[in-house]
Enzyme design. Structure first.
Site, PDB file in Angstrom:
ATOM      1  N   ASP A   1     -21.220  -8.560   7.583  1.00  0.00           N
ATOM      2  CA  ASP A   1     -22.285  -7.641   7.960  1.00  0.00           C
ATOM      3  C   ASP A   1     -23.487  -7.909   7.050  1.00  0.00           C
ATOM      4  OD1 ASP A   1     -23.941  -5.174   7.737  1.00  0.00           O
ATOM      5  OD2 ASP A   1     -22.473  -4.375   9.150  1.00  0.00           O
ATOM      6  N   GLY A   2     -24.643  -8.212   7.653  1.00  0.00           N
ATOM      7  CA  GLY A   2     -25.828  -8.559   6.860  1.00  0.00           C
ATOM      8  C   GLY A   2     -26.264  -7.441   5.936  1.00  0.00           C
TER       9      GLY A   2
ATOM     10  N   ASP B   1     -33.067 -11.957  11.592  1.00  0.00           N
ATOM     11  CA  ASP B   1     -33.156 -12.131  13.052  1.00  0.00           C
ATOM     12  C   ASP B   1     -31.815 -11.749  13.658  1.00  0.00           C
ATOM     13  OD1 ASP B   1     -34.000 -12.821  15.598  1.00  0.00           O
ATOM     14  OD2 ASP B   1     -33.684 -14.982  15.295  1.00  0.00           O
TER      15      ASP B   1
END
Length: 264
Positions: free
Chosen positions: A128-129, A147
């Site tokens: 998970d970013g 992005d």
């Protein structure tokens, strides 16, 4: 004999080029496209030149070279079809690149889009970013590129004030965050406000020519409108053809930054 209908549906989806999340690969002559859902194109690859940046917004995101022409470390949130990671890996030799993608199904498609294998200076992390940036040390990256879209919209976790604040914390002195946002998103204005708050107002939004995207540049130690280069210069290590491909879009970012500076 038993019939597992769930497995049958999954296999039918795979045979159709879909996953349960409706990640689809389409082919059209010399182009391969990654789609989430029925219509949205998330990434596109020119089969004759796999490292070429096909979509306008990806070329605009390369405007970071105005602020960091020779980054040592880059973090990219969202893999998609890997257009920007491939381009940067090839044309910024010596730059260490980490790509974070939450969806293992997207990571599994990396070979279809000729994303380089993991190596000393390039890696794809399935995570998970938002959690990833929260766990990293301060001043870790010269460039952060965000992005992260699915079939519906950008992941909400990548649009919070907390997320942008962590990105600002992770940037080195002179570093820049670049975000791809969609102007039709109901939260677009809120995202811009949160970025500006996290970066002390030093932001620049540049609209694309296609798909209603807007690329946002942000710095936390100086304005995006100061110390701009007088002339565009091809980054060392980048080939002339690659620079020709992105130069017009990088110039668009430079023009918008100069315009914002004039009205500051």
């Amino acid at each position: 004999m038993t019939w597992d209908i769930e497995s049958a549906l999954q296999q039918a989806a795979v045979n159709a080029g879909l996953t349960l999340r409706q990640v689809r690969i389409d082919h059209d002559r010399f182009e391969r496209a990654l789609r989430f859902g029925a219509t949205d194109v998330q990434s596109a690859m020119d089969l004759r030149n796999p490292d070429h940046l096909v979509l306008n917004y990806t070329r605009l995101m390369m405007g970071f070279v105005l602020f960091q022409p020779r980054p040592l470390n880059m973090l990219m949130i969202g893999l998609g079809g890997g257009s920007i990671p491939k381009f940067c890996h090839r044309h910024f030799p010596g730059t260490d690149i980490t790509v974070v993608e939450i969806d293992p199904k997207v990571v599994a498609l990396r070979d279809q889009f000729e994303v380089p294998p993991d190596q000393q200076d390039f890696r794809v992390v399935q995570a998970d970013g938002a959690d990833f940036v929260a766990a990293m040390d301060d001043a870790s990256y010269d460039v952060i590129m965000v992005d992260g879209f699915d079939a519906e919209s950008m992941s909400p976790a990548l649009g919070t004030h907390n997320f942008y604040a962590h990105c600002a914390r992770l940037l080195t002195t002179g570093g820049v965050m670049v975000c791809n946002l969609h102007e039709l998103d109901l939260h677009f204005g809120a995202y811009l406000e949160r970025i500006a708050l996290s970066f002390d107002g030093s932001t620049l939004a540049v609209a694309t020519r296609e798909c209603g995207n807007s690329v946002v540049f942000a710095r936390n130690d100086m304005s995006v409108c100061t110390r701009l280069p007088k002339h565009l210069q091809r980054p060392s290590g980048m080939s002339e053809p690659a620079w020709t491909d992105i130069a017009a879009d990088v110039h668009t970012v430079l023009r918008e930054a100069r315009s914002a500076q004039a009205f500051a």
